[in-house]
Design a protein around this motif. Sequence first.
Motif, PDB file in Angstrom:
ATOM      1  N   ALA A  46      10.494 -12.781 -13.904  1.00  0.00           N
ATOM      2  CA  ALA A  46       9.335 -13.344 -13.197  1.00  0.00           C
ATOM      3  C   ALA A  46       8.019 -13.126 -13.925  1.00  0.00           C
ATOM      4  N   GLY A  47       8.044 -12.415 -15.043  1.00  0.00           N
ATOM      5  CA  GLY A  47       6.802 -12.133 -15.753  1.00  0.00           C
ATOM      6  C   GLY A  47       6.172 -10.836 -15.270  1.00  0.00           C
ATOM      7  N   PRO A  48       5.000 -10.492 -15.816  1.00  0.00           N
ATOM      8  CA  PRO A  48       4.341  -9.218 -15.499  1.00  0.00           C
ATOM      9  C   PRO A  48       3.659  -9.240 -14.131  1.00  0.00           C
ATOM     10  N   THR A  49       4.450  -9.237 -13.107  1.00  0.00           N
ATOM     11  CA  THR A  49       3.927  -9.278 -11.735  1.00  0.00           C
ATOM     12  C   THR A  49       3.315  -7.926 -11.357  1.00  0.00           C
ATOM     13  N   ALA A  50       2.680  -7.901 -10.198  1.00  0.00           N
ATOM     14  CA  ALA A  50       2.113  -6.645  -9.697  1.00  0.00           C
ATOM     15  C   ALA A  50       3.208  -5.601  -9.506  1.00  0.00           C
ATOM     16  N   GLU A  51       4.385  -6.048  -9.062  1.00  0.00           N
ATOM     17  CA  GLU A  51       5.495  -5.114  -8.859  1.00  0.00           C
ATOM     18  C   GLU A  51       5.956  -4.528 -10.191  1.00  0.00           C
ATOM     19  N   CYS A  52       6.010  -5.360 -11.215  1.00  0.00           N
ATOM     20  CA  CYS A  52       6.359  -4.887 -12.552  1.00  0.00           C
ATOM     21  C   CYS A  52       5.354  -3.849 -13.030  1.00  0.00           C
ATOM     22  N   TYR A  53       4.072  -4.164 -12.915  1.00  0.00           N
ATOM     23  CA  TYR A  53       3.017  -3.210 -13.275  1.00  0.00           C
ATOM     24  C   TYR A  53       3.175  -1.917 -12.483  1.00  0.00           C
ATOM     25  N   GLY A  54       3.492  -2.039 -11.210  1.00  0.00           N
ATOM     26  CA  GLY A  54       3.571  -0.854 -10.358  1.00  0.00           C
ATOM     27  C   GLY A  54       4.612   0.134 -10.832  1.00  0.00           C
ATOM     28  N   GLU A 113      -3.383  -1.917 -19.231  1.00  0.00           N
ATOM     29  CA  GLU A 113      -4.456  -2.887 -19.048  1.00  0.00           C
ATOM     30  C   GLU A 113      -3.929  -4.119 -18.324  1.00  0.00           C
ATOM     31  N   SER A 114      -4.758  -4.728 -17.517  1.00  0.00           N
ATOM     32  CA  SER A 114      -4.349  -5.917 -16.760  1.00  0.00           C
ATOM     33  C   SER A 114      -4.328  -7.134 -17.682  1.00  0.00           C
ATOM     34  N   GLY A 115      -3.697  -8.202 -17.198  1.00  0.00           N
ATOM     35  CA  GLY A 115      -3.713  -9.465 -17.919  1.00  0.00           C
ATOM     36  C   GLY A 115      -2.756  -9.565 -19.085  1.00  0.00           C
ATOM     37  N   GLU A 161       5.263 -11.388 -23.129  1.00  0.00           N
ATOM     38  CA  GLU A 161       5.661 -10.808 -24.415  1.00  0.00           C
ATOM     39  C   GLU A 161       4.971  -9.469 -24.641  1.00  0.00           C
ATOM     40  N   GLU A 162       3.692  -9.374 -24.284  1.00  0.00           N
ATOM     41  CA  GLU A 162       2.973  -8.104 -24.436  1.00  0.00           C
ATOM     42  C   GLU A 162       3.548  -7.040 -23.512  1.00  0.00           C
ATOM     43  N   MET A 163       3.853  -7.440 -22.272  1.00  0.00           N
ATOM     44  CA  MET A 163       4.445  -6.489 -21.339  1.00  0.00           C
ATOM     45  C   MET A 163       5.821  -6.040 -21.829  1.00  0.00           C
TER      46      MET A 163
END
Length: 614
Positions: free
Chosen positions: A486-494, A509-511, A515-517
């Motif tokens: 699903a991409g770098p979602t908020a849940e992934c960041y969490g 960092e946000s955004g 590929e960067e994530m």
Amino acid sequence: MKAYKILALLAVVLCFTSCEDFLDKQPEENLTLDDVFANRLYTRDFLTHTYSWIPTESNMADDSGAWRSPFTGGSDEMEIAFGGAYAHQINNGGWNPTDVARVQVWQESYMGLRKVNMIIERVDGVPTAEDEKRRWKGEAYFLRAFFHFLAFRAYGPIIIADHSFKTDENILALRRSPADAVVKFIADDCDRAAELLYDRDSWPNTDTGRATRVAALALKSRALLYLASPLYNGGNSIFADLKDPIDGTQLLNQTYSEDKWKAAMDAAIATITTAEAAGYKLYDEDEDPVINYMNIHNKPWNSETLWAKNTGTYDHPLNCSDPISFGCFSILNPTQEMVDAYQMADGSTPILGYKDNGMVPIINPASGYTEEGFTDVAFEGRWPAGVSNMYVNREPRFYASINFCGARWKTTRSSNWTEPHYNEFWSTGIDGKNNAGSDYCKTGYNMKKHHNPERVPWQFTPNQMWCYIRLGEIYLNAAEAINEYAGPTAECYGYINDIRKRAGLPELESGLSKEEMREKIRHERRIELAFENHRFFDVRRWMIAEETQGVPVHSMDIYSGTHLQDPAFYKRIKVEDRVFVSPKHYFFPVEQDEIDKHSKNELVQNLGWTTEAE
């Protein structure tokens, strides 16, 4: 082979269970399987003994029997100074179908599978409470999944052992199943186990080390993550010729499926949800993130432990990581590449890459990292005054994992363990090459992770465990699968930020792009799960092993230096060139003895391997 000596094993592990006269008792060495499964205590002990086939992976320097663990030394994490380690065969490309039997992954996985299948098939008839039979069957299903996974991660497509093979069965007709089928079988067994097992109500308790519901869900998470990865999910055209020799079935699926990432994501999230509802959580009991990270492994059966093995006071791995001035071996030596991978305290990256075949680091000027000079400022618990600036202001996990030159490590042997010890890995130092025999630190670093500082060499070793699966890994599994699906979602960041927060690092960092994530997650796994037998398999499932394993590894100049601040020691030198040949080295070779048993070539060899050492 010991799997076929069931009766002798029972004589060792079973206890007398009756007050009847000894002369009237049937000798236990004469027990049949029918006798075993007609008795509750014999069955319990038969199951308990099956756990002994699980390898104790804490021993990274040796490779025989239940102590096999060539994976850390066989990756870019570490150089094993002991010349007899099988990791050297892996690193120099000298391993082959004949000598791979030394690590015994194939044999002992199937020996364990033979026993668990007997339990699954017979446990319903054991004279004991239904609840106990339920749990025993759940443990057996979990162990069957785990033994299959051990073989799968090394060999890829393997033979599925879904029953105990009979003497009149044509075992030589057995063939390797496609990777998708293998992982489905593992996942299904994990589901069966989870339905039958319970979670620990409290820990520690007398059942530590036995399978639980959360352990089964966690293993499923790991297996499905592997299957979703490029090696098994359409990124593997180099394996197009790996087929069943009889019917031509492709053993590694050549078509990419996004659904595999969704399955891995769902499994990881379900594991976390179930685990946290049962009281598991990321270990976070100490204010100092260095001590906190150390204690994930030094506090047996803590809140993060999902699946582990009690190792008691087994001290050989600790002797392998303590300095030679302690009377120890100093042979578990992280590479300079592993040291460089740790971030700075502010989360910045110190080394951006390398020039001159790895000899010259490309330093990130914004990080404040420097390899020049020495600090006159100490930070208690991290670095003392006088050490190289290379080791100053690094992230907390660095100080919990790496013993570097000048760092304080416990107390000195010469003072009867009363005075502080400071590592002296330079050539003439008390821990250096000139003061050693064949065993000495080869890189200028010893592994500190997994090593309880309360341990006094040759005198006292605290009780320990080896953790196979912990909640931190599942957080990273979830982050990776979510990002890929699903991409770098908020849940992934969490999930990844929770790991970083516990490690004393700022949030990402946000955004970030997908590929960067991806690169952030891969780096986080490299550091958070260092020396836990993940890196060897991670770089293969990601199909980046040619970049990480087929390049030289480096060290400090252990042949130079006369004192702590001698610049001659702090120069990079090459430890060795390492070999990685694709597609050959992505998987272990199937042992030649196993291939030779199949006269009609039913058992196909992994690509690139021949019958002779090359």
